[in-house]
Design a protein around this motif. Structure first.
Motif, PDB file in Angstrom:
ATOM      1  N   UNK A  16     -23.976   7.682 -10.078  1.00  0.00           N
ATOM      2  CA  UNK A  16     -23.359   7.203 -11.522  1.00  0.00           C
ATOM      3  C   UNK A  16     -22.436   7.947 -12.106  1.00  0.00           C
ATOM      4  N   UNK A  17     -21.344   7.337 -12.900  1.00  0.00           N
ATOM      5  CA  UNK A  17     -20.415   7.900 -13.471  1.00  0.00           C
ATOM      6  C   UNK A  17     -19.242   8.051 -12.584  1.00  0.00           C
ATOM      7  N   UNK A  18     -19.270   8.021 -11.427  1.00  0.00           N
ATOM      8  CA  UNK A  18     -18.237   7.833 -10.583  1.00  0.00           C
ATOM      9  C   UNK A  18     -17.388   6.597 -10.587  1.00  0.00           C
ATOM     10  N   UNK A  19     -16.017   6.667 -10.652  1.00  0.00           N
ATOM     11  CA  UNK A  19     -15.330   5.501 -10.698  1.00  0.00           C
ATOM     12  C   UNK A  19     -14.594   5.609  -9.089  1.00  0.00           C
ATOM     13  N   UNK A  20     -15.250   4.984  -8.149  1.00  0.00           N
ATOM     14  CA  UNK A  20     -14.693   5.470  -6.795  1.00  0.00           C
ATOM     15  C   UNK A  20     -13.279   4.357  -6.345  1.00  0.00           C
ATOM     16  N   UNK A  21     -12.257   5.283  -6.021  1.00  0.00           N
ATOM     17  CA  UNK A  21     -10.989   4.589  -5.769  1.00  0.00           C
ATOM     18  C   UNK A  21     -10.947   4.180  -4.291  1.00  0.00           C
ATOM     19  N   UNK A  22     -11.189   3.030  -3.844  1.00  0.00           N
ATOM     20  CA  UNK A  22     -11.386   2.987  -2.579  1.00  0.00           C
ATOM     21  C   UNK A  22     -10.016   2.504  -1.759  1.00  0.00           C
ATOM     22  N   UNK A  23      -9.591   3.257  -0.783  1.00  0.00           N
ATOM     23  CA  UNK A  23      -8.416   3.216  -0.343  1.00  0.00           C
ATOM     24  C   UNK A  23      -8.585   2.291   1.056  1.00  0.00           C
ATOM     25  N   UNK A  24      -9.711   1.765   1.503  1.00  0.00           N
ATOM     26  CA  UNK A  24      -9.821   0.908   2.625  1.00  0.00           C
ATOM     27  C   UNK A  24      -9.194  -0.425   2.480  1.00  0.00           C
ATOM     28  N   UNK A  25      -9.202  -0.897   1.386  1.00  0.00           N
ATOM     29  CA  UNK A  25      -8.478  -2.181   0.895  1.00  0.00           C
ATOM     30  C   UNK A  25      -7.095  -2.140   1.027  1.00  0.00           C
ATOM     31  N   UNK A  26      -6.350  -1.081   0.835  1.00  0.00           N
ATOM     32  CA  UNK A  26      -4.958  -0.817   1.187  1.00  0.00           C
ATOM     33  C   UNK A  26      -4.858  -0.799   2.666  1.00  0.00           C
ATOM     34  N   UNK A  27      -5.601   0.009   3.347  1.00  0.00           N
ATOM     35  CA  UNK A  27      -5.480   0.110   4.883  1.00  0.00           C
ATOM     36  C   UNK A  27      -5.423  -1.022   5.658  1.00  0.00           C
ATOM     37  N   UNK A  28      -6.293  -2.007   4.963  1.00  0.00           N
ATOM     38  CA  UNK A  28      -6.478  -3.370   5.594  1.00  0.00           C
ATOM     39  C   UNK A  28      -5.156  -4.189   5.571  1.00  0.00           C
ATOM     40  N   UNK A  29      -4.086  -3.885   4.680  1.00  0.00           N
ATOM     41  CA  UNK A  29      -3.027  -4.522   4.551  1.00  0.00           C
ATOM     42  C   UNK A  29      -1.904  -3.909   5.378  1.00  0.00           C
ATOM     43  N   UNK A  30      -1.731  -4.218   6.465  1.00  0.00           N
ATOM     44  CA  UNK A  30      -0.669  -3.505   7.411  1.00  0.00           C
ATOM     45  C   UNK A  30       0.557  -3.337   6.961  1.00  0.00           C
ATOM     46  N   UNK A  31       1.330  -4.246   6.368  1.00  0.00           N
ATOM     47  CA  UNK A  31       2.699  -3.800   5.496  1.00  0.00           C
ATOM     48  C   UNK A  31       2.783  -2.651   4.460  1.00  0.00           C
ATOM     49  N   UNK A  32       1.594  -2.765   3.885  1.00  0.00           N
ATOM     50  CA  UNK A  32       1.213  -2.004   2.424  1.00  0.00           C
ATOM     51  C   UNK A  32       1.154  -0.523   3.059  1.00  0.00           C
ATOM     52  N   UNK A  33       0.129  -0.524   3.787  1.00  0.00           N
ATOM     53  CA  UNK A  33      -0.187   0.896   4.753  1.00  0.00           C
ATOM     54  C   UNK A  33       1.090   1.458   5.386  1.00  0.00           C
ATOM     55  N   UNK A  34       1.864   0.590   5.996  1.00  0.00           N
ATOM     56  CA  UNK A  34       2.964   1.082   6.642  1.00  0.00           C
ATOM     57  C   UNK A  34       3.970   1.590   5.647  1.00  0.00           C
ATOM     58  N   UNK A  35       4.228   0.923   4.679  1.00  0.00           N
ATOM     59  CA  UNK A  35       5.095   1.160   3.438  1.00  0.00           C
ATOM     60  C   UNK A  35       4.929   2.431   2.858  1.00  0.00           C
ATOM     61  N   UNK A  36       3.493   2.810   2.723  1.00  0.00           N
ATOM     62  CA  UNK A  36       2.902   3.866   2.006  1.00  0.00           C
ATOM     63  C   UNK A  36       3.493   5.174   2.922  1.00  0.00           C
ATOM     64  N   UNK A  37       2.922   4.953   4.163  1.00  0.00           N
ATOM     65  CA  UNK A  37       3.325   5.994   4.985  1.00  0.00           C
ATOM     66  C   UNK A  37       4.811   6.233   5.222  1.00  0.00           C
ATOM     67  N   UNK A  38       5.519   5.373   5.338  1.00  0.00           N
ATOM     68  CA  UNK A  38       6.871   5.608   5.331  1.00  0.00           C
ATOM     69  C   UNK A  38       7.362   6.467   3.905  1.00  0.00           C
ATOM     70  N   UNK A  39       6.936   5.933   2.720  1.00  0.00           N
ATOM     71  CA  UNK A  39       7.183   6.889   1.729  1.00  0.00           C
ATOM     72  C   UNK A  39       6.801   8.289   1.651  1.00  0.00           C
ATOM     73  N   UNK A  40       5.984   8.426   2.196  1.00  0.00           N
ATOM     74  CA  UNK A  40       5.263   9.805   2.414  1.00  0.00           C
ATOM     75  C   UNK A  40       5.895  10.444   3.593  1.00  0.00           C
ATOM     76  N   UNK A  41       6.514   9.895   4.371  1.00  0.00           N
ATOM     77  CA  UNK A  41       7.285  10.417   5.494  1.00  0.00           C
ATOM     78  C   UNK A  41       8.568  10.820   5.094  1.00  0.00           C
ATOM     79  N   UNK A  42       9.076   9.960   4.123  1.00  0.00           N
ATOM     80  CA  UNK A  42      10.490  10.235   3.525  1.00  0.00           C
ATOM     81  C   UNK A  42      10.304  11.647   2.743  1.00  0.00           C
ATOM     82  N   UNK A  43       9.266  11.714   2.007  1.00  0.00           N
ATOM     83  CA  UNK A  43       8.926  13.172   1.208  1.00  0.00           C
ATOM     84  C   UNK A  43       8.847  14.238   2.168  1.00  0.00           C
ATOM     85  N   UNK A  44       8.004  14.332   3.192  1.00  0.00           N
ATOM     86  CA  UNK A  44       7.942  15.183   4.426  1.00  0.00           C
ATOM     87  C   UNK A  44       9.262  15.631   4.791  1.00  0.00           C
ATOM     88  N   UNK A  45      10.113  14.618   5.273  1.00  0.00           N
ATOM     89  CA  UNK A  45      11.220  14.886   5.843  1.00  0.00           C
ATOM     90  C   UNK A  45      12.121  15.728   4.912  1.00  0.00           C
TER      91      UNK A  45
END
Ligand code: PRP
Ligand code: ADE
Length: 170
Positions: A16-45
């Protein structure tokens, strides 16, 4: 990209009281997941990261693809009793009681530039413990990357000395 619209929010989960932010709905969307990883990869690079470190379990679904995308290694941070070789450990305070995280002792070379990642920054306890493990092994924190940051919990106060990227903020 507007990643936020792919995150589902579930009130009162797991308690009770926790607003759970569920990433699984983003992971299910291939191009969105891919784009998020690409952005994080640019940062890491841009931070000249030489290896990725992420805590179980959700840190693996970010850190694994990130490492693959950059053709660099991935080091898992795990709960006690899971890693078979010699380990380094760190204990940290959770909301209730103490938790411990472990890494293989020889997984980081002294001076190696490490990008630490997880799906979500809340109080910062998990990422701080992970950073402490990396430092114990002689790694240099090149940057810290999240899909989601919960700004009201102010975990970022623990990361002031590092370059941090969060793709989504609440
Ligand atoms: C969640 C999340 C982060 C951590 C963030 O993991 O994936 O690792 O909490 O919280 P903090 O900033 O307050 O430490 P959880 O412990 O629920 O484990 P899981 O990844 O195995 O679901
Ligand atoms: N981990 C810690 N707090 C969380 C939250 N509100 N949603 C999803 N994962 C979490």
């Amino acid at each position: 990209m507007d990643y936020k619209k792919y995150i589902k929010s579930i009130m009162d989960f797991p308690t009770k009281g926790i607003n759970f932010r569920d990433i699984t709905s983003l992971l299910e969307e291939g191009p969105v997941y891919h784009s998020a990883i690409d952005e994080l990869a640019e940062f890491a690079k841009s931070k000249q990261a030489e290896i990725i470190v992420g805590p179980e379990a959700r840190g693996f679904v970010i850190g694994g693809p990130l490492a693959y995308s950059l053709s660099i290694g991935f080091v898992p941070v795990r709960k006690p009793g899971k890693l078979p070789r010699e380990i380094a450990t760190v204990s940290y305070e959770k909301e209730y009681g103490v938790d411990t995280l472990c890494m293989h002792k020889d997984s980081i070379k002294p001076g190696q530039r490490v990008l630490v990642t997880d799906d979500l920054l809340a109080t910062g306890g998990t990422i701080e413990a992970t950073i402490n493990l990396v430092k114990q092994l002689g790694g240099v924190i090149a940057g810290v990357a999240f899909l989601i940051e919960l700004t009201d919990l102010d975990g970022a106060r623990l990361l002031k000395e590092y370059d941090v990227l969060s793709l989504i903020k609440y």
